[in-house]
Design an enzyme around this catalytic site. Structure first.
Site, short mmCIF file in Angstrom:
data_model
loop_
_atom_site.label_atom_id
_atom_site.label_comp_id
_atom_site.label_asym_id
_atom_site.label_seq_id
_atom_site.Cartn_x
_atom_site.Cartn_y
_atom_site.Cartn_z
N SER A 270 1.02 -1.19 -0.10
CA SER A 270 0.09 -0.16 0.09
C SER A 270 0.96 1.14 0.08
O SER A 270 1.93 1.17 0.33
CB SER A 270 -0.80 0.00 1.15
OG SER A 270 -1.68 -1.18 1.25
N1 SAH Z 1 -0.35 -5.02 4.29
C1 SAH Z 1 0.28 -5.39 2.79
C2 SAH Z 1 -0.78 -5.30 1.62
C3 SAH Z 1 -0.92 -6.50 1.01
S1 SAH Z 1 -1.88 -6.59 -0.09
C4 SAH Z 1 1.62 -4.53 2.45
O1 SAH Z 1 1.91 -3.79 3.20
O2 SAH Z 1 2.28 -5.19 1.56
C5 SAH Z 1 -3.38 -7.53 0.55
C6 SAH Z 1 -3.01 -8.92 0.73
O3 SAH Z 1 -4.03 -9.70 1.45
C7 SAH Z 1 -2.46 -9.98 -0.44
O4 SAH Z 1 -1.20 -10.52 -0.16
C8 SAH Z 1 -3.60 -11.01 -0.60
O5 SAH Z 1 -2.84 -12.34 -0.99
C9 SAH Z 1 -4.03 -10.95 1.11
N2 SAH Z 1 -5.16 -11.50 1.34
C10 SAH Z 1 -6.39 -11.70 0.43
N3 SAH Z 1 -7.34 -12.26 1.00
C11 SAH Z 1 -6.94 -12.84 2.10
C12 SAH Z 1 -7.30 -13.80 3.07
N4 SAH Z 1 -8.68 -14.20 3.08
N5 SAH Z 1 -6.71 -14.18 4.13
C13 SAH Z 1 -5.56 -13.60 4.14
N6 SAH Z 1 -4.68 -12.78 3.18
C14 SAH Z 1 -5.60 -12.47 2.37
#
Ligand code: SAH
Length: 222
Positions: free
Chosen positions: A69
């Site tokens: 993000s």
């Molecule tokens: N906080 C992260 C943002 C990652 S994007 C950062 O700073 O890099 C969101 C993430 O949520 C992705 O890696 C995706 O694989 C994960 N995601 C989506 N659905 C999910 C679920 N049900 N349980 C766990 N992770 C999930």
């Protein structure tokens, strides 16, 4: 182009500038949060071809179709958790692990759940290299939370949900705060959810766009 003879900015200088121009200038004031953003080396959380953009004011791809993000969004969500240092925090959507590291700087311990195992393996190594000992990474569907580790003083979901996942509400401690994006695939509202004397309050914060939360309590997955 840099003027001739001007040395390129160090990553540390880029971090200081990010804090001034992207976080403080937009009204973020929590000194502990700002200190964490000055400290955590964000460039180590993005693929090496994006090192030069790591401190820019936007999200970046991290592989597997996912994104890290925008720094301001990470800081805004983190500030709404109002962490003081003694909390147990649950993060859903580990992704690059950048938000996880920021939380690890600010809370007692962090449980972070990610559904893509390849991302998790990279983050495990990365956080170990950086010396974070107060993080537990779990593979699976984070919208179910982690009942074994509950209750959580703070919960942060960094993927977009159609609504607040019921298991997370149950696992939120009395007096706890949860921050998450709620809405459609295309656009969401960032919402703060609090639990006081058992009563749930939702406060909208701002518009946002996140990748979808997949699985039960999220959107149908692949
Ligand atoms: N906080 C992260 C943002 C990652 S994007 C950062 O700073 O890099 C969101 C993430 O949520 C992705 O890696 C995706 O694989 C994960 N995601 C989506 N659905 C999910 C679920 N049900 N349980 C766990 N992770 C999930």
């Amino acid at each position: 182009m840099l003027p001739r003879g001007e040395p390129p900015m160090s990553f540390e200088e880029q971090r200081d500038r990010m804090v001034e121009e992207q976080l403080k200038a937009r009204g973020l004031r929590d000194v502990r949060v700002l200190a964490a953003f000055r400290k955590v080396p964000r460039h180590l959380f993005v693929p090496s071809e994006f090192h030069h953009e790591a401190y820019a004011d936007h999200p970046l791809p991290i592989g597997a179709g996912q994104t890290i993000s925008q720094p301001y969004m990470v800081a805004l969500m983190t500030s709404r958790l109002r962490l003081q240092g003694h909390e147990r925090v649950l993060e859903i959507g580990t992704g690059s692990g950048y938000q996880t590291a920021i939380l690890a700087e600010l809370a007692l311990d962090v449980i972070s759940i990610e559904r893509i195992p390849e991302l998790l393996a990279t983050v495990k190594q990365r956080l170990a290299d950086l010396g974070y000992l107060n993080v537990q990474l779990l593979a699976g569907n984070g919208s179910l939370g982690s009942p074994n580790h509950a209750p959580f003083d703070a919960i942060i979901v960094t993927a977009a949900a159609p609504d607040v996942p019921e298991p997370l509400l149950e696992q939120l401690a009395e007096g706890g705060r949860m921050v998450l994006p709620i809405g459609s695939h295309e656009a969401q509202t960032l919402v703060e959810v609090t639990k006081r004397q058992g009563a749930i309050t939702r406060t909208p914060i701002t518009g946002c766009v996140f990748v979808p939360l997949l699985g039960d309590y999220g959107w149908p997955g692949p």
